[in-house]
Scaffold this active site. Structure first.
Site, PDB file in Angstrom:
ATOM      1  N   GLN A   1      52.004  41.414  -7.116  1.00  0.00           N
ATOM      2  CA  GLN A   1      52.132  40.231  -6.257  1.00  0.00           C
ATOM      3  C   GLN A   1      51.691  40.538  -4.822  1.00  0.00           C
ATOM      4  O   GLN A   1      52.194  39.938  -3.862  1.00  0.00           O
ATOM      5  CB  GLN A   1      53.568  39.705  -6.270  1.00  0.00           C
ATOM      6  CG  GLN A   1      53.953  39.017  -7.574  1.00  0.00           C
ATOM      7  CD  GLN A   1      53.153  37.723  -7.793  1.00  0.00           C
ATOM      8  OE1 GLN A   1      52.718  37.058  -6.855  1.00  0.00           O
ATOM      9  NE2 GLN A   1      52.963  37.352  -9.063  1.00  0.00           N
ATOM     10  N   SER A   2      50.737  41.439  -4.663  1.00  0.00           N
ATOM     11  CA  SER A   2      50.275  41.815  -3.331  1.00  0.00           C
ATOM     12  C   SER A   2      49.688  40.616  -2.574  1.00  0.00           C
ATOM     13  O   SER A   2      48.724  40.001  -3.026  1.00  0.00           O
ATOM     14  CB  SER A   2      49.209  42.906  -3.468  1.00  0.00           C
ATOM     15  OG  SER A   2      48.514  43.066  -2.242  1.00  0.00           O
ATOM     16  N   ASN A   3      50.285  40.323  -1.428  1.00  0.00           N
ATOM     17  CA  ASN A   3      49.716  39.277  -0.556  1.00  0.00           C
ATOM     18  C   ASN A   3      48.384  39.745   0.016  1.00  0.00           C
ATOM     19  O   ASN A   3      47.466  38.962   0.206  1.00  0.00           O
ATOM     20  CB  ASN A   3      50.668  38.991   0.615  1.00  0.00           C
ATOM     21  CG  ASN A   3      52.031  38.557   0.154  1.00  0.00           C
ATOM     22  OD1 ASN A   3      52.163  37.589  -0.586  1.00  0.00           O
ATOM     23  ND2 ASN A   3      53.065  39.278   0.564  1.00  0.00           N
TER      24      ASN A   3
END
Ligand SMILES: *Cc1c(COP(=O)(O)O)cnc(C)c1O
Length: 317
Positions: A75-77
């Site tokens: 879920q890396s922004n």
């Protein structure tokens, strides 16, 4: 000295971002709390990585890159925003992500699906494996490739937050304390170096949301950025203060973090996220309750974004 505006930069965001006083939370905590709205940087769903990517992708473009690789958790922004920036600039992003966290089509995974981004999950805990895979894949593709490290946190990316400190200095009021989340280090390192240069007397605090050795990582990034800028500064452990707000683990919601997300939503109508900004704001609240700020102090919380995570991680907990 070469200030950040001496460096190549592509325009991706909308700056300066606003600074607002949080009247209700200030009354609750008995200290003047302001928020720097870097959740409103104007690309994708906003966030701190836009400032770093303006410098990193200018470098990629100068080198003639057609493919941009980066990495992070599922879920890396940062990975999502790199894909959004690459789309804008007509480059192709390939994300090689750790198979950790929420890999379902929620949050940032959904946004990557919408952008048609190529996402590869690698079952490893070691970023060295991922960078090696980037090299292997890049050689196979046979086109110029550019590798951006996890979080965009290298010396060049750190300039984005040196520049943010300069921006804050021009906006006012005068801040006694600046608080941000620390995940890969570039944001805190940039703010701490920028505070030395543009905000004398302002203390900078990093709220750690992961378990990496940030006491080493932060000054290393500060020194790297200072070297690029040819800035004559002495960097040491007194330039910032760290606090462990990780809780049960990186990208796993904590009770204190969730309470801070709720406080900000209920009292100010602003949305934090469970992975970074909720935990970081919980650190600010704890410091206020411990009496670490004087009643007339101005405290600036840097809202670094993270909306994607709000729609993936909190549901899981
Ligand atoms: C990446 C990120 C951070 C941490 O910034 P670093 O420069 O990696 O330390 C904080 N908040 C959000 C929302 C992020 O995506």
């Amino acid at each position: 000295m070469r200030t950040p505006d001496c460096f190549d930069r592509v325009s991706l965001g909308v700056f300066p971002t606003p600074i607002q006083r949080l009247d209700n939370i200030s009354a609750l905590l008995g200290v003047n709390v302001y928020i720097k709205r870097d959740d409103l940087t104007g690309l994708g769903l906003g966030g701190n990585k836009v400032r770093k990517l303006e410098f990193l992708l200018a470098d990629a473009r100068r080198q003639g890159a057609e493919v941009v690789f980066t990495t992070g958790g599922a879920q890396s922004n940062h990975a999502m925003l790199t894909a959004a920036a690459a789309a804008r600039l007509g480059m192709r992003a390939i994300l090689i992500l750790k198979k950790r966290g929420v890999t379902a089509c929620l949050g940032n995974q959904l946004l990557e699906r919408l952008m048609g981004t190529q996402v590869i999950f690698m079952d490893t805990d070691d970023y060295a494996d991922i960078y090696a895979e980037m090299d292997r894949l890049g050689a196979k593709l046979g086109v110029p490739c550019y590798k951006i490290p996890c979080g965009g946190s290298n010396a060049l990316g750190t300039l984005g937050y040196v520049d943010c400190a300069r921006e804050i200095a021009g906006q006012g009021p005068r801040f006694d304390h600046i608080v941000c989340a620390e995940g890969s280090g570039g944001t805190l390192a940039g703010l701490a170096l920028g505070a030395k240069l543009f905000l004398p007397g302002t203390r900078v605090y990093g709220m750690m949301v992961d378990t990496d050795p940030f006491d080493e990582i932060t000054p290393r990034l500060m020194r790297g950025a200072a070297e690029l800028m040819q800035a004559d500064v002495n960097i040491g452990p007194g330039d910032f203060e760290l606090r462990d707000m990780c809780g049960p683990g990186y990208a796993i919601a904590s009770e204190a973090g969730n309470a801070a997300v709720s406080m900000m939503a209920e009292r100010e109508g602003i949305f934090l996220d469970p992975v970074y900004t909720g935990k970081a704001f919980a650190g600010l609240v704890a410091m206020a309750r411990e009496g670490r700020f004087a009643p007339h102090d101005n405290v600036l919380f840097v809202h670094t974004g993270g909306a994607g995570g709000l729609f993936a991680v909190m549901q899981e907990n």
